[in-house]
Design a protein around this motif. Structure first.
Motif, PDB file in Angstrom:
ATOM      1  N   VAL A  69      47.652  59.548  59.769  1.00  0.00           N
ATOM      2  CA  VAL A  69      47.887  60.713  58.898  1.00  0.00           C
ATOM      3  C   VAL A  69      46.766  60.842  57.861  1.00  0.00           C
ATOM      4  CG1 VAL A  69      49.505  61.807  57.291  1.00  0.00           C
ATOM      5  CG2 VAL A  69      50.386  60.582  59.258  1.00  0.00           C
ATOM      6  N   LEU A  70      46.289  59.704  57.357  1.00  0.00           N
ATOM      7  CA  LEU A  70      45.163  59.745  56.403  1.00  0.00           C
ATOM      8  C   LEU A  70      43.942  60.415  57.036  1.00  0.00           C
ATOM      9  CD1 LEU A  70      45.085  56.240  54.642  1.00  0.00           C
ATOM     10  CD2 LEU A  70      45.360  58.451  53.536  1.00  0.00           C
ATOM     11  N   VAL A 117      52.024  64.483  63.359  1.00  0.00           N
ATOM     12  CA  VAL A 117      51.162  64.083  62.235  1.00  0.00           C
ATOM     13  C   VAL A 117      51.032  65.229  61.227  1.00  0.00           C
ATOM     14  CG1 VAL A 117      48.862  63.284  61.633  1.00  0.00           C
ATOM     15  CG2 VAL A 117      49.938  62.436  63.654  1.00  0.00           C
ATOM     16  N   LEU A 118      50.951  66.444  61.757  1.00  0.00           N
ATOM     17  CA  LEU A 118      50.899  67.619  60.877  1.00  0.00           C
ATOM     18  C   LEU A 118      52.171  67.725  60.042  1.00  0.00           C
ATOM     19  CD1 LEU A 118      49.397  70.681  62.807  1.00  0.00           C
ATOM     20  CD2 LEU A 118      48.717  69.837  60.574  1.00  0.00           C
ATOM     21  N   VAL A 119      53.317  67.502  60.710  1.00  0.00           N
ATOM     22  CA  VAL A 119      54.606  67.574  60.020  1.00  0.00           C
ATOM     23  C   VAL A 119      54.668  66.520  58.910  1.00  0.00           C
ATOM     24  CG1 VAL A 119      57.084  67.136  60.312  1.00  0.00           C
ATOM     25  CG2 VAL A 119      55.889  68.584  61.949  1.00  0.00           C
ATOM     26  N   ILE A 120      54.229  65.301  59.232  1.00  0.00           N
ATOM     27  CA  ILE A 120      54.257  64.218  58.236  1.00  0.00           C
ATOM     28  C   ILE A 120      53.376  64.581  57.036  1.00  0.00           C
ATOM     29  CG2 ILE A 120      53.537  61.836  57.807  1.00  0.00           C
ATOM     30  CD1 ILE A 120      54.362  61.176  60.676  1.00  0.00           C
ATOM     31  N   ALA A 156      52.577  67.579  55.999  1.00  0.00           N
ATOM     32  CA  ALA A 156      53.236  68.637  55.220  1.00  0.00           C
ATOM     33  C   ALA A 156      54.368  68.059  54.377  1.00  0.00           C
ATOM     34  CB  ALA A 156      53.762  69.719  56.148  1.00  0.00           C
ATOM     35  N   LEU A 157      55.089  67.093  54.954  1.00  0.00           N
ATOM     36  CA  LEU A 157      56.193  66.457  54.217  1.00  0.00           C
ATOM     37  C   LEU A 157      55.676  65.688  53.007  1.00  0.00           C
ATOM     38  CD1 LEU A 157      58.531  64.925  56.964  1.00  0.00           C
ATOM     39  CD2 LEU A 157      59.158  66.656  55.296  1.00  0.00           C
ATOM     40  N   GLY A 158      54.616  64.925  53.230  1.00  0.00           N
ATOM     41  CA  GLY A 158      54.110  64.052  52.167  1.00  0.00           C
ATOM     42  C   GLY A 158      53.308  64.800  51.124  1.00  0.00           C
ATOM     43  N   GLY A 159      52.467  65.717  51.581  1.00  0.00           N
ATOM     44  CA  GLY A 159      51.596  66.455  50.660  1.00  0.00           C
ATOM     45  C   GLY A 159      50.152  66.391  51.130  1.00  0.00           C
ATOM     46  N   VAL A 160      49.578  67.574  51.323  1.00  0.00           N
ATOM     47  CA  VAL A 160      48.217  67.665  51.860  1.00  0.00           C
ATOM     48  C   VAL A 160      47.196  67.486  50.742  1.00  0.00           C
ATOM     49  CG1 VAL A 160      46.628  69.182  53.129  1.00  0.00           C
ATOM     50  CG2 VAL A 160      49.051  69.223  53.652  1.00  0.00           C
ATOM     51  N   SER A 161      46.055  66.913  51.102  1.00  0.00           N
ATOM     52  CA  SER A 161      44.888  66.688  50.228  1.00  0.00           C
ATOM     53  C   SER A 161      45.232  65.906  48.962  1.00  0.00           C
ATOM     54  CB  SER A 161      44.181  68.006  49.884  1.00  0.00           C
ATOM     55  OG  SER A 161      44.727  68.647  48.805  1.00  0.00           O
ATOM     56  N   ARG A 162      46.062  64.908  49.131  1.00  0.00           N
ATOM     57  CA  ARG A 162      46.454  64.078  47.983  1.00  0.00           C
ATOM     58  C   ARG A 162      46.238  62.597  48.254  1.00  0.00           C
ATOM     59  NH1 ARG A 162      50.236  66.593  44.334  1.00  0.00           N
ATOM     60  NH2 ARG A 162      50.370  68.805  44.759  1.00  0.00           N
ATOM     61  N   TYR A 202      47.710  60.216  48.931  1.00  0.00           N
ATOM     62  CA  TYR A 202      48.952  59.445  48.962  1.00  0.00           C
ATOM     63  C   TYR A 202      50.072  60.199  49.681  1.00  0.00           C
ATOM     64  CZ  TYR A 202      46.426  56.370  45.994  1.00  0.00           C
ATOM     65  OH  TYR A 202      45.474  55.506  45.539  1.00  0.00           O
ATOM     66  N   GLY A 203      49.804  61.430  50.096  1.00  0.00           N
ATOM     67  CA  GLY A 203      50.801  62.185  50.865  1.00  0.00           C
ATOM     68  C   GLY A 203      51.187  61.437  52.128  1.00  0.00           C
ATOM     69  N   ALA A 204      50.186  60.805  52.763  1.00  0.00           N
ATOM     70  CA  ALA A 204      50.433  60.041  53.987  1.00  0.00           C
ATOM     71  C   ALA A 204      51.364  58.866  53.707  1.00  0.00           C
ATOM     72  CB  ALA A 204      49.110  59.540  54.554  1.00  0.00           C
ATOM     73  N   PHE A 205      51.202  58.251  52.538  1.00  0.00           N
ATOM     74  CA  PHE A 205      51.995  57.069  52.196  1.00  0.00           C
ATOM     75  C   PHE A 205      53.468  57.425  51.967  1.00  0.00           C
ATOM     76  CE2 PHE A 205      47.757  55.695  51.425  1.00  0.00           C
ATOM     77  CZ  PHE A 205      47.737  54.329  51.595  1.00  0.00           C
ATOM     78  N   LEU A 206      53.720  58.652  51.513  1.00  0.00           N
ATOM     79  CA  LEU A 206      55.106  59.075  51.281  1.00  0.00           C
ATOM     80  C   LEU A 206      55.685  59.792  52.497  1.00  0.00           C
ATOM     81  CD1 LEU A 206      55.058  60.360  47.611  1.00  0.00           C
ATOM     82  CD2 LEU A 206      56.585  58.659  48.564  1.00  0.00           C
TER      83      LEU A 206
END
Lengths: 240, 341
Positions: B54-55, B259-262, B264-270, B272-276
């Motif tokens: 996701v990163l 991966v796109l869904v994850i 969007a769930l976590g937060g794009v261009s952050r 740490y979005g991938a981590f959440l």
């Protein structure tokens, strides 16, 4: 001013250009020497921005020639023109809103860090706001940043598209002082598009008035620009 | 410029690159899981691998603004590279497999990027999807190497550092995945702080302006595309090693979509979005599929619609806004009391 026999920095001959199928410039010709400033004047829609965009490679080139530093620009990319020494500060400023002031400057820098010190010397306000996001700056600060960012690329020619538009008089004075300093200390040629004749003439050695994509007035290098005649010309053309 | 101003500028720049206290949280959580929930270490390793994947997607979509549907192509390429290296070439040293998976992902990325990045918008989406389908079919046809529809099995990894075996308890694969994730995170964090990293954000915001300040937009896009592809290849190789199996699903459109869904769930261009987003997705998937094994995707879809419509920026966006309010409230009350006095 160029020495006799020296090639002009920028030479446009019979330049035709526009957007899509629309031709906006119909045979524009002038030249500009290093350290010289030309003000491009005219009412809205006469082709001032298109002229700058054509030199930068953003508008569609349709004929004639543009030579910069002795080299025909032809169909060179925007990036190649920038690297050859042409800098454009667009009317919309186009600041990278999600980058800080310092990051906006750093990504435009060709190589070293002292360029940032120099632009901070020119615009101390930017040094104070260096950690702020581009999107959080006032209009005047954004304009300073847009000019500073263009300077980071070490241009030989700086094109400014209505840099004073919508700014408070105190900021306009600050920018006029900065632009004069840039020209005098760095010997950068300036092509300035401006609506206000008095502001333009406080900065420019020469004035060129555009109408319907052609030059209708150019005081040349030997005469001073005639403020009244230019005002009258723009007003008359506007009334017509 | 005076020396104190220069010093404060340097200081400001250094402060910006320093670690923030909240950045310790993901690693602290990972350590706590290792000690407190040993029964979930196998699942945890998969979560960590997915975070890396996701990163890499976030680097492309969130930072460079290159929206693609074919990112699983690089993940699958890395997975098959590590798998084939192990099964056919007999090289089962884990770090060698990771390196090969990363290189293969990067090579596929640079070759496809040369073609795909000439386009924009819908054409780019379709080309990226076409690349994915081509690779999937190629993997299906080359069954002698890949195992075709049956998948590539028979991988047996050598012990990590020649000492730690990939046991069933999941301890080694968890720590291995965590270590790789840490290196990837550190690399991305440093990369994004460089002028190159910031210029990629500039390209996302306004590519024409970046060109007008002399940046070679095409080359930078290709570079970031290749880095993202290499990182996806690394994630794929790691997934292949911890599963000791590679299937055609690793080259599927569904995986790209997941991966796109994850993201969007976590937060794009952050970052740490991938981590959440990844744990939220895995927990939601587990909880919802237990509750309704047939229609669980419906509820996941509903959650995604709610996040996109009402919580822009994903879970991280919600948290950032919450913490922002908490920080603002004391400041506002202090300003109010000052005004009153």
């Amino acid at each position: 001013m160029a020495e006799r026999g020296e090639l002009p920095l920028l030479a446009c001959e019979n330049l035709r250009a526009g957007w899509g199928e629309t031709e906006v410039l119909n045979g524009v010709g002038f030249d500009l020497n290093a350290g010289e400033t030309i003000a491009i004047l005219g009412r809205n829609g006469v082709g001032k921005t298109t002229l700058l965009s054509t030199i930068m490679g953003r508008a569609r080139f349709r004929g004639g020639s543009v030579r910069f530093d002795g080299v025909a620009l032809g169909n060179r990319s925007i990036e190649a023109r920038s690297r050859s020494g042409i800098g454009l500060v667009p009317q919309e400023r186009e600041i990278f809103r999600s980058l800080t002031v310092e990051e906006n400057l750093r990504i435009a820098g060709r190589s070293r860090a002292e360029g940032i010190d120099q632009v901070y010397d020119l615009f101390p306000r930017l040094a104070e706001r260096r950690r702020n996001m581009g999107g959080h700056l006032s209009g005047g600060e954004q304009q300073m940043l847009a000019i500073a960012r263009a300077l980071m690329a070490e241009p030989k020619l700086l094109m400014l598209d209505e840099p004073m538009e919508g700014l408070a008089p105190v900021i306009v004075e600050m920018l006029i002082a900065a632009i004069n300093k840039i020209r005098d200390e760095r010997r950068i040629a300036i092509l300035l598009v401006e609506q206000h004749v008095s502001i333009a003439l406080s900065l420019a050695h020469r004035a060129v008035v555009l109408d319907h994509g052609t030059i209708v007035y150019d005081n040349g290098r030997d005469r001073d620009p005639d403020h009244d005649q230019i005002e009258q010309l723009i007003a008359l053309r506007h009334a017509a | 410029m005076n020396s104190s101003l220069k010093a404060s500028i340097i200081d400001a720049h250094q402060r910006r690159d320093r670690l923030h206290p909240y950045e310790v949280l993901p690693w602290l959580t990972a350590a706590l899981i290792f000690f407190l929930f040993p029964q979930f270490l196998n699942l945890g390793a998969h979560v960590l691998v997915t975070i890396i994947f996701v990163l890499s997607m976030d680097l492309l979509i969130g930072y460079a603004g290159i929206v693609t549907l074919g990112h699983a192509a690089f993940y699958g390429a890395g997975a098959y590279a590590a798998g084939i290296l192990c099964v056919s070439a007999g090289i089962n040293e884990p770090f060698t497999g990771l390196a090969v998976g990363t290189i293969v992902g990067g090579v596929v990325g640079i070759l496809s990027g040369l073609m795909i990045l000439r386009t924009r918008g819908l054409a780019l989406l379709i080309l990226s999807l076409a690349l994915l389908l081509l690779l999937q079919e190629a993997a299906n046809q080359a069954s002698a190497w890949t195992g075709g529809a049956d998948g590539l099995s028979g991988m047996s990894m050598a012990p990590l550092f020649g000492k730690y075996r990939f046991g069933l308890d999941g301890k080694v694969i968890y720590l291995y995945s965590l270590g790789v994730l840490f290196v990837c995170w550190l690399f991305l964090r440093m990369l994004l702080a460089t002028p190159f990293g910031r210029s990629v954000v500039g390209i996302r915001e306004n590519a024409v302006r970046m060109a007008a300040i002399g940046a070679n937009v095409r080359r930078r896009e290709l570079a970031i595309f290749t880095i993202a592809a290499a990182m996806a290849g690394l994630a794929g190789a790691l997934a292949a090693q911890i599963d000791q199996f590679v299937s055609l699903n690793m080259l599927s459109f569904e995986l790209s979509g997941m991966v796109l869904v994850i993201l969007a769930l976590g937060g794009v261009s952050r970052l740490y979005g991938a981590f959440l987003g990844t744990p939220v997705f895995f927990i939601a998937q587990d909880y919802l599929s237990k509750d309704n094994p047939v229609y669980w995707n419906f509820w996941l879809g509903l959650l995604l619609v709610a996040i996109v419509l009402f919580a822009r920026g994903g879970v991280l966006g919600i948290l950032a806004r919450g913490f922002g309010r908490m920080r603002l409230q004391p400041a506002a009350s202090s300003a109010l009391s000052q005004a009153r006095s």
